[in-house]
Design a protein around this motif. Structure first.
Motif, PDB file in Angstrom:
ATOM      1  N   SER C  22     -49.224   5.190  46.087  1.00 53.59           N
ATOM      2  CA  SER C  22     -49.929   4.014  46.615  1.00 53.59           C
ATOM      3  C   SER C  22     -51.409   4.293  46.836  1.00 53.59           C
ATOM      4  O   SER C  22     -52.250   3.402  46.730  1.00 53.59           O
ATOM      5  CB  SER C  22     -49.298   3.567  47.940  1.00 53.59           C
ATOM      6  N   ASN C  23     -51.737   5.527  47.180  1.00 57.72           N
ATOM      7  CA  ASN C  23     -53.144   5.886  47.397  1.00 57.72           C
ATOM      8  C   ASN C  23     -53.826   6.374  46.111  1.00 57.72           C
ATOM      9  O   ASN C  23     -55.015   6.650  46.127  1.00 57.72           O
ATOM     10  CB  ASN C  23     -53.221   7.039  48.419  1.00 57.72           C
ATOM     11  N   HIS C  24     -53.074   6.493  45.025  1.00 57.79           N
ATOM     12  CA  HIS C  24     -53.595   7.127  43.811  1.00 57.79           C
ATOM     13  C   HIS C  24     -54.486   6.154  43.041  1.00 57.79           C
ATOM     14  O   HIS C  24     -54.099   5.018  42.800  1.00 57.79           O
ATOM     15  CB  HIS C  24     -52.408   7.557  42.933  1.00 57.79           C
ATOM     16  N   PRO C  25     -55.669   6.592  42.627  1.00 55.69           N
ATOM     17  CA  PRO C  25     -56.586   5.651  41.941  1.00 55.69           C
ATOM     18  C   PRO C  25     -56.183   5.335  40.503  1.00 55.69           C
ATOM     19  O   PRO C  25     -56.664   4.347  39.950  1.00 55.69           O
ATOM     20  CB  PRO C  25     -57.924   6.403  41.971  1.00 55.69           C
ATOM     21  N   GLU C  26     -55.319   6.182  39.910  1.00 50.36           N
ATOM     22  CA  GLU C  26     -55.006   5.951  38.499  1.00 50.36           C
ATOM     23  C   GLU C  26     -53.509   5.857  38.215  1.00 50.36           C
ATOM     24  O   GLU C  26     -53.068   6.095  37.096  1.00 50.36           O
ATOM     25  CB  GLU C  26     -55.623   7.064  37.625  1.00 50.36           C
ATOM     26  N   ALA C  27     -52.726   5.561  39.240  1.00 49.43           N
ATOM     27  CA  ALA C  27     -51.294   5.414  39.017  1.00 49.43           C
ATOM     28  C   ALA C  27     -50.784   4.206  39.792  1.00 49.43           C
ATOM     29  O   ALA C  27     -51.332   3.851  40.838  1.00 49.43           O
ATOM     30  CB  ALA C  27     -50.539   6.666  39.459  1.00 49.43           C
ATOM     31  N   SER C  28     -49.757   3.584  39.269  1.00 48.02           N
ATOM     32  CA  SER C  28     -49.180   2.427  39.961  1.00 48.02           C
ATOM     33  C   SER C  28     -47.683   2.656  40.141  1.00 48.02           C
ATOM     34  O   SER C  28     -47.059   3.382  39.372  1.00 48.02           O
ATOM     35  CB  SER C  28     -49.417   1.158  39.144  1.00 48.02           C
ATOM     36  N   LEU C  29     -47.149   2.026  41.153  1.00 50.49           N
ATOM     37  CA  LEU C  29     -45.730   2.170  41.467  1.00 50.49           C
ATOM     38  C   LEU C  29     -44.999   0.933  40.972  1.00 50.49           C
ATOM     39  O   LEU C  29     -45.198  -0.157  41.490  1.00 50.49           O
ATOM     40  CB  LEU C  29     -45.580   2.339  42.982  1.00 50.49           C
ATOM     41  N   GLU C  30     -44.132   1.107  39.960  1.00 48.53           N
ATOM     42  CA  GLU C  30     -43.487  -0.048  39.352  1.00 48.53           C
ATOM     43  C   GLU C  30     -42.097  -0.298  39.911  1.00 48.53           C
ATOM     44  O   GLU C  30     -41.603  -1.421  39.895  1.00 48.53           O
ATOM     45  CB  GLU C  30     -43.390   0.146  37.826  1.00 48.53           C
TER      46      GLU C  30
END
Lengths: 345, 345, 345, 345
Positions: C22-30
């Protein structure tokens, strides 16, 4: 980029400010000062702050900061702040003061519990930095009196309900509980691990200095004199604050009106979370965040309203709210540097 | 009735002594002294000690104690003890000293880590008060050097195995862990709740002053020079101590021989408990008792023996063992005042 | 944007992964899945996760994830992982497995302490995700066996010293200490507050399942069979891990060579911090970070090297290293989402 | 010698009873029963209870106890107690029940929050075992309903002031805080170390089952219906309970009258300690004792009385008061087995 300095950086509030500004996308840290640790690196002062070996504490010098910084956070003891603030304002530097020195409207109320005030003009000019309630005045302020932790936890739920005339201004009680970091980093038997761990109890019953600060704001909100009964307690945790507040509802008020009022005031506030029915705040839910959680229960028969609020005493109760104030004063996103998902378990 | 006085009663060891003597069926407390709290009541010093309002701390005066007490417990810092002890002995009063001042056989070993010794005659006369191992000498002693907490936890399992030639004297390691009360009641950042809680780590790696005390006793037991590797760690609990000790077994030694040796030495000892196979000591099992629990595991392939011991650092590691020494010196039941079933959960 | 799913999100490792992504600038949680909390919102499972009311746990369905996500984190018990991983790989989804199922090179070593392995091909293909040591292989891996927390804390300091032939491969000992979150969120007397608080002791002496995992990697590094003596202990803190490691230096090796070797391997590593002389790691210094701190002391006379390492068991010891592995696999900045300044005090 | 048995000995209250009876000079432990641990030794159930290997838990059998014991402590869940008690009474055995089953005068009040009562005759006969207030009835009772921990902490300060007509019966509030052992030894997320440590908050707001028990006694004391507002909180400590109670004084009442009334009722009570002005109770002061400490502050302007009480929830709040009741019932010294000086730091 907002250029900042932190004066009195060697306490727990100073540490939190250093971390917040270091993580802030639109602010930079230009200087840190400390009276007791002059010449020491921040890693020497806080061994957990590895990577900050080159951040060296200097002594306070308002002129040296002139032109170099836009805003200064004063994380100093009461009385010291009011000696430093005028020089900074004279240099055109904005001031966010985390002591009690600029929180009061009424100098006499301040002087009754602290000492004679030596910067009365600035006191008159200063804005009480309770962000959600005084946002417009904060926007244009040169100097902010950042609220105390206990006052923040108590005022957030009470001010809207008093303004909306849903609760009686008389007979208010706050039974408040704080983590140990609220007592600061200076040494005292009361923060010795063996005296605090596996213990719990009230302290300063009947004479905590936060009471007049709370009463001044409540009185303004209610339009009549409010005198809250306030009993603080010490909890064996590092950080966190919970206030369990007891109020009497005005005739005919029901749960829905309470919820509507809180939603009206806070629904769009990113840091205020009104909990659903049957859910109550807990220190572990707000630790490491700038949030204030609010839950409540209305005892229908007795008309007694039980409000519970929780904040991180070092963040929404100190450094976090200070940074939120900075964001407002410099017209950047109010959430900047404060909106991560909390790290602790 | 054995008449006792406690000198230096305002620290945690002093507090434990006051509680133990107050609960003791055959000893009475005639005086308590404290340099820093002279004239104060014990309840003022320790708010938890309600009921002790009339126990007032006086200043130390050996002559005033003459004829009034049979034995004095010195719960003083190193160096102060050796200044006070000779006067007491001169008055015919027995002394149980809880500092390091009378623990060493070899004055030079003491002086290498502490300071010049000013009571060399008494040092020579003094008996190292490790009750289970030196009982006969304790019986007739006028002055006892009460063992340190780390040494007690390490010597109890190692001395028998060295004496029985079951383990090698070389390559011994003790990875030890102590609760915070071991650091005393004086103020320091290292005992501040916010610095200790939720933390864990080693300290004084390579230079803890308990190492020479341990090595002197181990060397005597082994009949050759022993140099233990000792690493102390701080655990965020109030009281308790665990030592995990690594030794190499001598050729052909098996688990049964280890167990037999420990049983031979300790089977009838009321305060030493050899745990059954697959059971290991834990701080919570000995907290509030004068017991030393010992468990072990033999890694068959490598010949590595893992010994684990646990004591309450303030009881078997300090005040409890001191009272046990008193019981031996005055020929009363060794368990007197020490054999309740522990109170903590 | 790297699209991710977390399978088994309702444990503490799952929680950390949700926060990190959730805090990652280049990853999303699907997607998040949970067997026991299917249909529940993440806020229901973790009340501290207010704001995640709309993140609903589904059941695991590899086909449903196909085309939707690039990588899946498996935060599952041993045995379950090896049943799920093949389906994901078949769908072209990369897998980072946090169980023990894909950590071993030698299936027999795995089967000796766990159970028969049901995905031997994948086991052979899988890369052991110790980022700093296996970076190149990780870059091209389809499936990662994310290291255990104890192994990470022990291997980081030992592997370089073994490879550089500075310490003997025989006689290694690790006395390790873990916070309680390492035991997971499932219920057990051993994690009941009243049984853990104010306690400390060893557990699983002689048979912890992490030992073979450690020995396999050490053996490869040393070029000969290594059999470490490993004793884990439980510390009453929520998170953190410290390993105190004892090794014998090779003839003629001095402190400087040890320091040079560690610097050579780790100087440019953002998450490995070699502490200066006389400074030692502490759980409180790495809590909330992805760092591994390493300090050491060389006992000159005995040739005994004392190495101390500290990690956050849930971050560098689990979820943090998993995200670091993802960053490497997808060729983005290895620090992305992991380089904030720690929040806890 | 009073012969006792403890039924349901495998919980925390059972453990405390075993320790108290084992230390008691005039009582012996003849049997312990446990449903879940039948056939197990007490040391197996509680590893800290080394030395109790031969104390084996049996199943409950009233007839087998007949002639063998004088009194039975029932440390059972609500509902189970009322099934067991009648058989024991029939065998001429006295019963001290630690569940809620025999605490109420009014069966309907009990049934409203628990379940239908199946031993109404015994309920009518049973005496509420608040020792200091009901001593005369306890003396002759065959069956005692031992008070809950929260009720004990709240009733001790309030009953005298209501009886003496010094405070209003309306508008009473108790903001209470309990250690975790109050939740028992059974497994639940709410007692998991990682969920409790470093946390604090209210629970069961508005519907705790102790409220009717408290109100029944207060109503009797006041002579009119009392409806207390009660908010319990969970503190991350093992044992201890503090209630901060808010009441309104009757017209003209001053501090001295409050103090006089409390002294009149409790001055000669060995377990009730009225603290001097400006001193307030703390969990750490009563931990491990059977005492109830009471302190107070009168806010002169508002007429608000702040009462603070502290007890050890497992002793005066459960097992300690049960033993005190036994002492009264068997006409021995009421302090027997309860009057040591507390062991914990």
């Amino acid at each position: 980029m907002i250029k900042t300095a932190i004066v009195g950086a060697s306490g727990y509030t100073g540490l939190e400010l250093v971390k917040l500004i270091s993580n802030h996308p639109e602010a930079s840290l230009e200087a840190v000062t400390s009276n007791s640790y002059q010449g020491k690196s921040f890693t020497d002062i806080f061994p957990s702050m590895r990577g900050f070996e080159s951040l060296i504490c200097t002594s306070f010098d308002a002129k040296a900061l002139s032109g170099k910084v836009d805003v200064v956070f004063l994380a100093l003891p009461h009385k010291v702040s009011m000696a430093f603030a005028p020089e900074l304002i004279d240099q055109g530097i904005k001031v966010i003061d985390l002591s009690a020195d600029f929180r009061f409207d009424d100098a006499k109320a301040y002087e009754a519990v602290y000492q004679p005030h030596t910067a009365l003009n600035l006191l008159e000019e200063s804005v009480y930095g309770l962000c959600e309630l005084n946002r417009e005045q904060i926007r244009n302020a040169r100097i902010i009196g950042n609220p105390g932790c206990y006052p923040t936890s108590i005022l957030m739920p009470l001010v809207p309900l008093l303004k909306e005339k849903l609760i009686f201004p008389q007979g208010l009680i706050s039974d408040s509980k704080s983590g140990v970091s609220g007592a600061g980093r200076s040494l005292s038997l009361t923060t010795h691990f063996c005296e605090v761990n596996e213990s719990f109890g009230p302290y300063k019953v009947g004479n905590h200095r936060h009471t007049p600060e709370i009463n001044e704001v409540l009185t303004k909100a209610a339009g009549e004199t409010v005198s809250l009964t306030f009993v603080p307690h010490l909890v064996p945790v590092i950080r966190g604050m919970v206030s369990t507040i007891y109020a009497q509802i005005c005739e005919g008020v029901d749960e829905k009106q309470i919820r509507n009022a809180l939603n009206k005031w806070y629904k769009n506030e990113p840091f205020i979370r009104i909990l659903p029915p049957d859910k109550f705040p807990n220190m572990s839910h707000i630790k490491g965040t700038n949030c204030c959680d609010i839950g409540f229960y209305l005892e229908a028969e007795s008309g007694r309203l039980i409000l519970v609020s929780a904040i991180d005493n070092l963040l929404k109760g100190a450094a976090g709210q200070a940074v939120q104030n900075m964001n407002i004063m410099f017209s950047i996103d109010e959430k900047a540097g404060l909106d991560w998902v909390q790290t602790p378990l």
